[in-house]
Design a protein around this motif. Structure first.
Motif, PDB file in Angstrom:
ATOM      1  N   ALA A   1      82.010  51.916  56.352  1.00  0.00           N
ATOM      2  CA  ALA A   1      81.413  53.056  57.049  1.00  0.00           C
ATOM      3  C   ALA A   1      82.037  54.386  56.670  1.00  0.00           C
ATOM      4  O   ALA A   1      81.489  55.447  56.971  1.00  0.00           O
ATOM      5  CB  ALA A   1      81.537  52.847  58.563  1.00  0.00           C
ATOM      6  N   ALA A   2      83.190  54.354  55.995  1.00  0.00           N
ATOM      7  CA  ALA A   2      83.924  55.590  55.725  1.00  0.00           C
ATOM      8  C   ALA A   2      83.395  56.318  54.497  1.00  0.00           C
ATOM      9  O   ALA A   2      83.038  55.701  53.495  1.00  0.00           O
ATOM     10  CB  ALA A   2      85.406  55.276  55.537  1.00  0.00           C
ATOM     11  N   VAL A   3      83.348  57.629  54.571  1.00  0.00           N
ATOM     12  CA  VAL A   3      82.993  58.491  53.443  1.00  0.00           C
ATOM     13  C   VAL A   3      84.161  59.457  53.241  1.00  0.00           C
ATOM     14  O   VAL A   3      84.438  60.298  54.095  1.00  0.00           O
ATOM     15  CB  VAL A   3      81.694  59.276  53.702  1.00  0.00           C
ATOM     16  CG1 VAL A   3      81.359  60.145  52.499  1.00  0.00           C
ATOM     17  CG2 VAL A   3      80.554  58.337  54.031  1.00  0.00           C
ATOM     18  N   VAL A   4      84.869  59.324  52.101  1.00  0.00           N
ATOM     19  CA  VAL A   4      86.073  60.124  51.850  1.00  0.00           C
ATOM     20  C   VAL A   4      85.811  61.118  50.723  1.00  0.00           C
ATOM     21  O   VAL A   4      85.329  60.736  49.651  1.00  0.00           O
ATOM     22  CB  VAL A   4      87.265  59.213  51.477  1.00  0.00           C
ATOM     23  CG1 VAL A   4      88.506  60.051  51.196  1.00  0.00           C
ATOM     24  CG2 VAL A   4      87.529  58.202  52.575  1.00  0.00           C
ATOM     25  N   ASP A   5      86.081  62.371  50.980  1.00  0.00           N
ATOM     26  CA  ASP A   5      86.010  63.417  49.961  1.00  0.00           C
ATOM     27  C   ASP A   5      87.439  63.871  49.682  1.00  0.00           C
ATOM     28  O   ASP A   5      88.021  64.635  50.441  1.00  0.00           O
ATOM     29  CB  ASP A   5      85.156  64.590  50.450  1.00  0.00           C
ATOM     30  CG  ASP A   5      84.907  65.625  49.352  1.00  0.00           C
ATOM     31  OD1 ASP A   5      85.775  65.759  48.460  1.00  0.00           O
ATOM     32  OD2 ASP A   5      83.865  66.302  49.393  1.00  0.00           O
ATOM     33  N   LYS A   6      88.013  63.354  48.565  1.00  0.00           N
ATOM     34  CA  LYS A   6      89.418  63.649  48.279  1.00  0.00           C
ATOM     35  C   LYS A   6      89.640  65.122  47.982  1.00  0.00           C
ATOM     36  O   LYS A   6      90.659  65.705  48.346  1.00  0.00           O
ATOM     37  CB  LYS A   6      89.888  62.799  47.100  1.00  0.00           C
ATOM     38  CG  LYS A   6      89.905  61.302  47.381  1.00  0.00           C
ATOM     39  CD  LYS A   6      90.393  60.527  46.171  1.00  0.00           C
ATOM     40  CE  LYS A   6      90.392  59.029  46.448  1.00  0.00           C
ATOM     41  NZ  LYS A   6      90.840  58.263  45.264  1.00  0.00           N
ATOM     42  N   THR A   7      88.662  65.723  47.313  1.00  0.00           N
ATOM     43  CA  THR A   7      88.823  67.138  46.948  1.00  0.00           C
ATOM     44  C   THR A   7      88.863  68.019  48.181  1.00  0.00           C
ATOM     45  O   THR A   7      89.739  68.877  48.340  1.00  0.00           O
ATOM     46  CB  THR A   7      87.675  67.576  46.021  1.00  0.00           C
ATOM     47  OG1 THR A   7      87.658  66.728  44.875  1.00  0.00           O
ATOM     48  CG2 THR A   7      87.873  69.024  45.579  1.00  0.00           C
ATOM     49  N   ALA A   8      87.906  67.825  49.053  1.00  0.00           N
ATOM     50  CA  ALA A   8      87.840  68.643  50.263  1.00  0.00           C
ATOM     51  C   ALA A   8      88.769  68.140  51.357  1.00  0.00           C
ATOM     52  O   ALA A   8      88.924  68.788  52.393  1.00  0.00           O
ATOM     53  CB  ALA A   8      86.410  68.673  50.772  1.00  0.00           C
ATOM     54  N   LYS A   9      89.380  66.997  51.104  1.00  0.00           N
ATOM     55  CA  LYS A   9      90.267  66.378  52.078  1.00  0.00           C
ATOM     56  C   LYS A   9      89.566  66.186  53.427  1.00  0.00           C
ATOM     57  O   LYS A   9      90.079  66.564  54.482  1.00  0.00           O
ATOM     58  CB  LYS A   9      91.550  67.184  52.251  1.00  0.00           C
ATOM     59  CG  LYS A   9      92.409  67.217  51.004  1.00  0.00           C
ATOM     60  CD  LYS A   9      93.719  67.945  51.244  1.00  0.00           C
ATOM     61  CE  LYS A   9      94.579  67.930  49.993  1.00  0.00           C
ATOM     62  NZ  LYS A   9      95.858  68.641  50.196  1.00  0.00           N
ATOM     63  N   THR A  10      88.350  65.628  53.354  1.00  0.00           N
ATOM     64  CA  THR A  10      87.591  65.373  54.582  1.00  0.00           C
ATOM     65  C   THR A  10      87.248  63.890  54.679  1.00  0.00           C
ATOM     66  O   THR A  10      87.178  63.181  53.678  1.00  0.00           O
ATOM     67  CB  THR A  10      86.283  66.181  54.620  1.00  0.00           C
ATOM     68  OG1 THR A  10      85.456  65.779  53.512  1.00  0.00           O
ATOM     69  CG2 THR A  10      86.558  67.668  54.558  1.00  0.00           C
TER      70      THR A  10
END
Length: 670
Positions: free
Chosen positions: A37-46
C-alpha cells in the motif's frame, strides 16, 4: 516480508529481494506496513498510502501482490486486512543491519455486519454487492493519502480536501458467488479520524432488493481501534425513508426498493409422472403455465403472459417399455387446452421415457419436459417404508430409487436393468439415463432428435463455457467474457445461474463438463434453492422446505432431506456383505441398512457409481451416491448425500461436483 511473529505484537521482517541497507544515522528512517500500500518518493522525501484498494483489480496490482508475497484470504474482499492495514513507525533503534521499529496504526477498522436474519423473507435472498460512500463534504475513504511525518513520534494520514473524485469517496465489493443472508454477513474497511458525524451511504444489492443505509458514525474514530457497525432492518436501522426525503435529516435510516426481476415460468404441477403397476397404462400431463417465485416456489395462478405449450413430442424412451403415444396419435401430437394424455405401448412392460412440450410443431427447443416412469410396483403407497429415526421427523420413503423398474431384493438376480435407477445432476429436474444399454434395455431418441448427449462419448459432452457462448435466444447475452477469461455474473438483469438453468430446460438431455473452468457446479454461481431446501443443512426443518418447480419426484413426493439416512450407522448384521446378485456382474450390487429406530427392518440400496461429466461414463460402480436436497451450510457451494461402499458409510458426505450424475430417493410429502 514478515517471517515470524504473525498474530503477535512483535514480528521479524526480512527484505524482499536485495538486502536493504541504510546510513549509520537512522533518525530519518521510516518503516511502513504493508509494503503493497505504500508509495515512497525518495526525492521529495514523502510517503503516502493507497487505502481500501482492491489490488486484484488491475494487472499492476496483481504484480504488486506477487512482489510483496501477499495472498488475499478472500478473493471477494478488496480491502483484506493484509493488503490495507496501515502502520508507520514512530521509533527506530538498533543497527543498520538489524533495526527495531515501533509502529503506529493510522486507521480505524470498521466492521460492517449485515444481519437480516430476523426477516423471514429477506433472509432467503442472496447478497450480490456492497458499496460504501460518503455523501457530505470532502471526505476521502479510498485512493491515495499522504503521511505527515513532521512529528516523527506521531505520523498522521492526511486526506485530500478538494478535488475528490467519486472513486476517492467509494469502496465497493462484488461477489464471485451470491452470498447467503441466512446468517450475518460481514465486510471490513479502514476509516480515519475526521469522519465523525460525517454521513456514510451503504448500498447493499441482493437478488431481489436494493437497500440503501444512511448512517453517521457518532463515536470517535481513533487510530488502532475497531468499530463494530451492525446493520439490520427494523433494529438499529428502524426508520424507513422515501426517495423524496433528505437522508441528511436522519442519523440511522434506510430505503428499500424491490428490483424488477426477470420472470421465470414453468409448466405443470409435476416433472415426473408415476404410472405404477401392470394395471395402469396412462397418465394425464398438466402443462398449465405458472410464474415461480425467485426461490422457485410454486404458484397456483395461471401465467397467461407466458408462451403456451402447443405441441408435445417424445424425446426418448426405453425399448423395454416401448414407445408411448401422445393423445393416441403416436410419439408427437398437438396439445389442446392445458393437458395431454400419455398412453403406454404395453402396460406389462416397464421403463422410462422423456416427453417435451413446445411452442409449435416446428420448434426444436422444449419449453419444459416430463419424465414418464412405469416401474413394476403394483401399489407405491403400500410399498412405502417408514423411516422414523431422523432429526426432522418421520418420513415415508420409496423402496427404490427414482427411475428403477423393480424394488431390489437381497439374493435375487436382477435382469434387464431392473434395479438400475436413473442419474440426476443436483438441482435439475430431468433424468440423465442409465447407460446406452443395461441388460438389453436401450434408449431410443425419436422425432428427429439426435442421440441424447449422455449416450455419447466424453468428447461430445457440452463444455460449460460453450453453453455460455451459445445464447438460448438472440435477445440474451452469453456470460463468458473471452477477453478477460472470466464469468460475467449478470447481464441485463439475468444472473449466470439463471442463464444456466434456462439452458438446461432447453437442453434436457445434455450433461456439462467444466473442463478448465474453476467450478464444479453446472449453475457456476451456487444456487441452493433449486430443490427447495436452502436451509436444510444436516439438521433440516420441515417448515423451511418446499417442493420446488425443479423437484424430479412424482406428485406427492420430493427429494430426500439430508438426515434421512441419519441412523445408517451399520449394515444388516445378518447379511454382512448384503450382495444383490446380478447377471451382468457390473450393476445392481448393494447393501441393506437398518432404517427404523428399533434396528429390525432393512432397506436395500444398490451401488451404481455415478455418471461422470468428464468422460461421460459410469465410474466407481462399487460405490453408491444418493443425493439429498440440502446444501451443507449458509452460502455453501456443496451439498449433502449418502455415500457408502463395502467398508464405510458416510451419511453426511459433502459434494460440490453437481456436473456429475447421481441417484435420488423420493420421500412422501407431508
Amino acid at each position: 516480508e514478515l517471517v515470524s511473529g504473525v498474530g503477535t505484537s512483535v514480528g521479524k521482517f526480512e527484505p524482499l529481494g536485495a538486502a536493504a541497507t541504510c546510513n549509520a544515522d537512522m533518525s530519518n528512517i521510516v518503516a511502513v506496513y504493508p509494503a503493497i500500500a505504500a508509495v515512497v518518493d525518495k526525492t521529495a522525501k514523502t510517503l503516502s498510502f493507497t487505502i481500501n484498494n482492491d489490488w486484484n483489480k488491475t494487472d499492476a496490482g496483481k504484480e504488486k501482490l506477487t512482489a510483496c508475497n501477499i495472498r488475499s484470504w478472500n478473493g471477494d474482499s478488496p480491502v483484506a486486512f493484509t493488503n490495507n492495514d496501515i502502520k508507520v513507525s514512530y521509533h527506530v533503534n538498533g543497527t543498520t543491519n538489524n533495526a527495531n521499529f515501533k509502529f503506529r496504526q493510522l486507521g480505524t477498522w470498521c466492521v460492517f455486519s449485515f444481519d437480516f436474519t430476523a426477516d423471514e423473507t429477506i433472509r432467503k435472498e442472496s447478497l450480490q454487492s456492497i458499496e460504501v460512500s460518503t455523501t457530505e463534504g470532502d471526505v476521502q475513504i479510498s485512493g491515495t493519502q499522504r503521511v505527515d511525518l513532521t512529528d516523527p513520534n506521531k505520523p498522521v494520514l492526511v486526506s485530500k480536501t478538494s478535488g475528490l473524485t467519486d472513486a476517492d469517496k467509494t469502496v465497493a465489493w462484488t461477489f464471485n458467488a451470491a452470498s447467503s443472508m441466512t446468517t450475518a454477513f460481514t465486510r471490513s474497511m479502514l476509516l480515519f479520524p475526521g469522519m465523525e458525524n460525517k454521513q456514510m451511504k451503504i448500498t447493499a444489492q441482493t437478488n431481489m432488493h436494493t437497500f440503501v443505509f444512511y448512517a453517521k458514525p457518532s463515536v470517535k474514530l481513533e487510530a488502532g481501534t475497531v468499530l463494530k457497525f451492525p446493520i439490520g432492518l427494523g433494529q438499529n436501522f428502524n426508520t424507513k425513508i422515501s426517495n423524496t426525503d433528505n437522508p441528511l435529516d436522519y442519523a440511522m435510516a434506510y430505503t428499500s426498493v424491490e428490483k424488477e426481476l426477470y420472470p421465470f415460468y414453468y409448466y405443470g404441477n409435476a416433472n415426473c409422472y408415476l404410472i405404477a403397476g401392470a394395471g395402469q397404462n396412462s397418465c394425464t400431463v398438466d402443462v398449465t403455465r405458472h410464474k415461480a417465485s425467485p426461490y422457485y416456489e410454486k404458484s397456483t395462478a395461471e401465467a397467461t403472459e407466458a408462451t403456451r405449450a402447443a405441441y408435445a413430442k417424445v424425446i426418448w424412451y426405453e425399448t423395454a417399455m416401448g414407445a408411448p403415444s401422445i393423445n393416441g396419435q403416436g410419439t408427437a401430437a398437438t396439445i389442446t387446452g392445458n393437458s395431454f394424455t400419455v398412453t403406454l405401448a404395453d402396460a406389462t412392460k416397464y421403463g422410462n421415457a422423456l416427453i417435451g412440450v413446445y411452442a409449435s410443431q416446428a420448434s426444436d427447443t422444449p419449453l419444459w419436459s416430463y419424465h414418464i416412469w412405469h416401474p413394476d410396483v403394483a401399489n407405491m403407497e403400500a410399498a412405502l417404508l417408514t423411516y422414523d429415526n431422523t432429526y426432522s421427523g418421520t418420513y415415508k420413503v420409496m423402496p427404490l430409487a427414482l427411475g428403477a423398474n423393480k424394488i431390489p431384493v437381497l439374493g435375487e438376480t436382477g435382469t434387464n436393468g431392473e434395479y438400475t435407477s436413473l442419474f440426476y445432476m443436483w438441482g435439475r429436474k430431468d433424468p440423465l439415463g442409465r447407460t446406452a444399454t443395461v441388460g438389453g434395455t436401450a434408449f431410443v431418441p425419436v422425432n428427429g432428435e439426435s442421440s441424447p448427449t449422455y449416450f455419447r462419448t466424453g468428447a461430445q459432452v457440452r463444455n460449460l463455457k460453450d453453453c455460455l457462448l451459445d445464447p438460448i435466444a438472440e435477445s440474451k447475452e452469453p456470460y463468458w467474457n473471452e477477453a478477460e477469461s472470466k464469468f460475467v455474473l449478470e447481464v441485463n438483469g439475468i444472473s449466470i445461474d439463471r442463464y444456466m438453468i434456462e439452458y438446461t430446460i432447453a437442453h434436457p438431455t445434455q450433461m456439462f463438463n467444466p473442463q478448465t473452468l474453476s467450478t464444479t457446479s453446472w449453475t457456476i454461481a451456487a444456487n441452493y434453492y433449486l430443490w427447495g431446501n436452502p436451509q436444510g443443512y444436516n439438521y433440516p426443518k420441515m417448515g423451511a422446505t418446499y417442493k420446488s418447480v425443479f423437484d424430479p419426484c412424482p406428485t406427492g413426493y420430493r427429494v430426500a432431506p439430508a438426515d434421512l439416512w441419519s441412523n445408517f450407522g451399520k449394515m444388516n448384521p445378518d447379511n454382512p456383505s448384503s450382495m444383490i446378485a446380478n447377471s451382468n456382474g457390473t450393476f445392481n450390487r448393494g447393501y441393506a441398512y437398518y432404517y427404523d429406530s428399533g434396528n429390525t427392518k432393512t432397506d436395500v440400496y444398490p451401488t451404481q457409481g455415478y455418471r461422470s461429466a468428464a468422460g461421460n461414463s459410469i465410474v466407481s460402480t462399487s460405490i453408491a451416491y444418493y443425493m439429498s436436497s440440502a446444501p451443507t451450510g449458509a452460502g455453501a457451494t456443496s451439498f449433502y448425500r449418502l455415500r457408502f461402499d463395502s467398508s464405510s458409510v458416510n451419511i453426511f458426505h459433502a459434494f460440490s461436483d453437481t456436473v456429475n450424475g447421481f441417484h435420488v430417493r423420493c420421500v412422501k410429502e407431508q
